[in-house]
Scaffold this motif. Structure first.
Motif, PDB file in Angstrom:
ATOM      1  N   GLN A  82     -22.882  -0.315  -3.329  1.00  0.00           N
ATOM      2  CA  GLN A  82     -23.009  -1.773  -3.244  1.00  0.00           C
ATOM      3  C   GLN A  82     -22.932  -2.296  -1.813  1.00  0.00           C
ATOM      4  N   GLY A  83     -22.543  -1.452  -0.861  1.00  0.00           N
ATOM      5  CA  GLY A  83     -22.489  -1.875   0.526  1.00  0.00           C
ATOM      6  C   GLY A  83     -21.108  -1.724   1.143  1.00  0.00           C
ATOM      7  N   LEU A  84     -20.893  -2.457   2.237  1.00  0.00           N
ATOM      8  CA  LEU A  84     -19.651  -2.368   2.991  1.00  0.00           C
ATOM      9  C   LEU A  84     -18.510  -3.081   2.274  1.00  0.00           C
ATOM     10  N   PHE A  85     -17.296  -2.561   2.452  1.00  0.00           N
ATOM     11  CA  PHE A  85     -16.131  -3.273   1.928  1.00  0.00           C
ATOM     12  C   PHE A  85     -14.895  -2.943   2.752  1.00  0.00           C
ATOM     13  N   ILE A  86     -13.933  -3.859   2.673  1.00  0.00           N
ATOM     14  CA  ILE A  86     -12.619  -3.711   3.313  1.00  0.00           C
ATOM     15  C   ILE A  86     -11.586  -3.577   2.206  1.00  0.00           C
ATOM     16  N   GLN A  87     -10.593  -2.723   2.432  1.00  0.00           N
ATOM     17  CA  GLN A  87      -9.554  -2.501   1.431  1.00  0.00           C
ATOM     18  C   GLN A  87      -8.212  -2.325   2.126  1.00  0.00           C
ATOM     19  N   ILE A  88      -7.196  -2.953   1.569  1.00  0.00           N
ATOM     20  CA  ILE A  88      -5.854  -2.878   2.147  1.00  0.00           C
ATOM     21  C   ILE A  88      -5.041  -1.818   1.414  1.00  0.00           C
ATOM     22  N   GLY A  89      -4.407  -0.945   2.164  1.00  0.00           N
ATOM     23  CA  GLY A  89      -3.443  -0.023   1.590  1.00  0.00           C
ATOM     24  C   GLY A  89      -2.048  -0.612   1.691  1.00  0.00           C
ATOM     25  N   ILE A  90      -1.207  -0.322   0.726  1.00  0.00           N
ATOM     26  CA  ILE A  90       0.181  -0.789   0.751  1.00  0.00           C
ATOM     27  C   ILE A  90       1.076   0.441   0.673  1.00  0.00           C
ATOM     28  N   ILE A  91       1.805   0.706   1.754  1.00  0.00           N
ATOM     29  CA  ILE A  91       2.726   1.841   1.800  1.00  0.00           C
ATOM     30  C   ILE A  91       4.136   1.293   1.624  1.00  0.00           C
ATOM     31  N   GLY A  92       4.739   1.613   0.516  1.00  0.00           N
ATOM     32  CA  GLY A  92       6.089   1.114   0.236  1.00  0.00           C
ATOM     33  C   GLY A  92       6.726   1.946  -0.852  1.00  0.00           C
ATOM     34  N   ARG A  93       7.806   1.431  -1.391  1.00  0.00           N
ATOM     35  CA  ARG A  93       8.525   2.144  -2.432  1.00  0.00           C
ATOM     36  C   ARG A  93       7.928   1.808  -3.796  1.00  0.00           C
ATOM     37  N   GLU A  94       8.005   2.748  -4.719  1.00  0.00           N
ATOM     38  CA  GLU A  94       7.484   2.541  -6.066  1.00  0.00           C
ATOM     39  C   GLU A  94       8.139   1.315  -6.702  1.00  0.00           C
ATOM     40  N   ASN A  95       7.318   0.367  -7.143  1.00  0.00           N
ATOM     41  CA  ASN A  95       7.845  -0.887  -7.684  1.00  0.00           C
ATOM     42  C   ASN A  95       8.599  -0.710  -8.995  1.00  0.00           C
ATOM     43  N   TYR A  96       8.307   0.347  -9.732  1.00  0.00           N
ATOM     44  CA  TYR A  96       8.897   0.496 -11.059  1.00  0.00           C
ATOM     45  C   TYR A  96      10.077   1.464 -11.090  1.00  0.00           C
ATOM     46  N   GLN A  97      10.696   1.680  -9.942  1.00  0.00           N
ATOM     47  CA  GLN A  97      11.925   2.478  -9.880  1.00  0.00           C
ATOM     48  C   GLN A  97      12.957   1.733  -9.029  1.00  0.00           C
ATOM     49  N   ARG A  98      13.150   0.464  -9.348  1.00  0.00           N
ATOM     50  CA  ARG A  98      13.994  -0.384  -8.502  1.00  0.00           C
ATOM     51  C   ARG A  98      15.453   0.044  -8.486  1.00  0.00           C
ATOM     52  N   HIS A  99      15.874   0.774  -9.506  1.00  0.00           N
ATOM     53  CA  HIS A  99      17.272   1.213  -9.573  1.00  0.00           C
ATOM     54  C   HIS A  99      17.566   2.313  -8.561  1.00  0.00           C
TER      55      HIS A  99
END
Length: 357
Positions: free
Chosen positions: A82-99
């Motif tokens: 479909q052509g060019l695109f921009i994408q953001i990566g998010i490097i962080g802690r797993e959201n579903y293991q907050r404990h």
């Protein structure tokens, strides 16, 4: 339309191409008869709306190489069928293991933001800015948890992954009840005790009732040192005021999420830079931004001859025409027809394959 290139004079113009050897690296080219203007600081330039653009993966990467924000939000550019695109990566802690405060890092990816080849370079930069803001908002909505007063279980009511079609079928489940209550610090804190933003707690400092019916709730975000992570560290210790239209739990919770998103957006405004310049910072004098706009957009007509005006107008029309979508399905035409009904004269470019009756 073929490129219309202007041979620039020997004196170098001020533009983002100054740090590179050729405008082709940036996917830019000057339109013929494009005027040069002088800025109050003595610099000269060709305003961006007298440029044409033909971006490639290489030129977009050259732009991204000048953008800085945070190592936790890498910016990718890529290309598919479909052509060019921009994408953001998010490097962080797993959201579903907050404990688990020391849980390992994980990378996830935001949606693809399409980049048309003729998109101005400035708008590519703004697309990255908006993509980062929205990626952070997505994370915020997943990190806000609410403990149920019925079951004691934890939910993420503000996250973006609920089954919307199913919710629309079961809309009676979501009717809000109006509680007859007057907020106090204790009552507000009791609601906040059900909330967490990752490992961050929310404390109510003061409640003030206004004559106009509004209620002001002063809050502070707190987090124990041993639980702090690299995620949204700018919120730790921050105080802000929520302005409620009414004293209700629903209003309080929505204003709280609004405050988190606004604080995050403001943080991006101040720390997102292109070539070391924080374009969206609120520290810039807005009057000066207005003067810059006057100097670069309100061009003396004498600087353009009739042939130049004609060529530039044709180029701009070709760009506008290229952005008109194609309507390929009959049901699309029926769905869209009411938007155009009763309009006798409509400027611009109609969608391809669509006619106004």
């Amino acid at each position: 339309m073929n490129k219309i290139v202007l041979n620039l004079p020997e004196k170098k113009d001020i533009s983002i191409t100054d740090s590179l050897s050729t405008t082709e690296v940036w996917g830019e080219y000057c339109l013929i008869s494009a005027p040069k203007i002088d800025l109050p600081n003595g610099a000269s330039c060709v305003p961006q709306h007298f440029y044409g653009y033909d971006h490639s993966l290489e030129s977009v990467e050259s732009v991204l190489n000048k953008i800085e924000f945070s190592k936790h939000y890498p910016v990718f550019c890529s290309e598919d069928e479909q052509g060019l695109f921009i994408q953001i990566g998010i490097i962080g802690r797993e959201n579903y293991q907050r404990h688990l405060p020391n849980r390992p890092s994980k990378i996830v990816y935001g949606r693809k933001w399409r980049v048309e080849p003729n998109l101005p370079t400035s708008e590519i930069i703004q697309t990255v800015f908006l993509a980062i803001q929205k990626a952070r908002e997505h994370e915020i909505r997943e990190l806000v948890t609410l403990r149920s007063t019925l079951s004691g279980k934890i939910s993420t009511p503000f996250n973006s992954h609920h089954d919307l079609p199913l919710m629309a079928q079961c809309r009676d489940l979501f009717e809000s009840t109006k509680a007859d209550t007057v907020f106090s610090v204790e009552r507000v804190q009791a609601i906040f005790d059900l909330l967490r933003f990752d490992q961050t707690q929310i404390k109510c400092l003061e409640v003030t009732h206004r004559r106009n019916g509004q209620t002001l709730v002063d809050i502070i975000f707190t987090c124990a040192d041993d639980h702090q992570s690299s995620d949204f560290t700018e919120l730790h210790g921050v105080e802000c005021t929520l302005i409620l239209k009414q004293d209700s739990e629903n209003e309080l919770l929505f204003k709280m999420i609004d405050a988190l998103i606004e604080l995050s957006n403001n943080y991006v405004e101040e720390h997102f830079t292109f070539n070391g310049f924080a374009r969206f910072s609120r520290q810039h004098c807005i009057q000066s931004v207005g003067e810059f706009s006057i100097n670069t957009r309100l061009i003396d007509k004498s600087k353009l001859n009739e042939q130049g005006k004609k060529l530039i107008s044709e180029h701009n029309c070709s760009v506008d025409a290229s952005r008109a979508p194609a309507v390929l399905l009959e049901q699309q035409k029926h769905r869209l027809a009411p938007h155009f009904a009763g309009i006798d004269l409509l400027e611009g470019f109609l969608p391809k394959g669509f006619e106004v009756s």
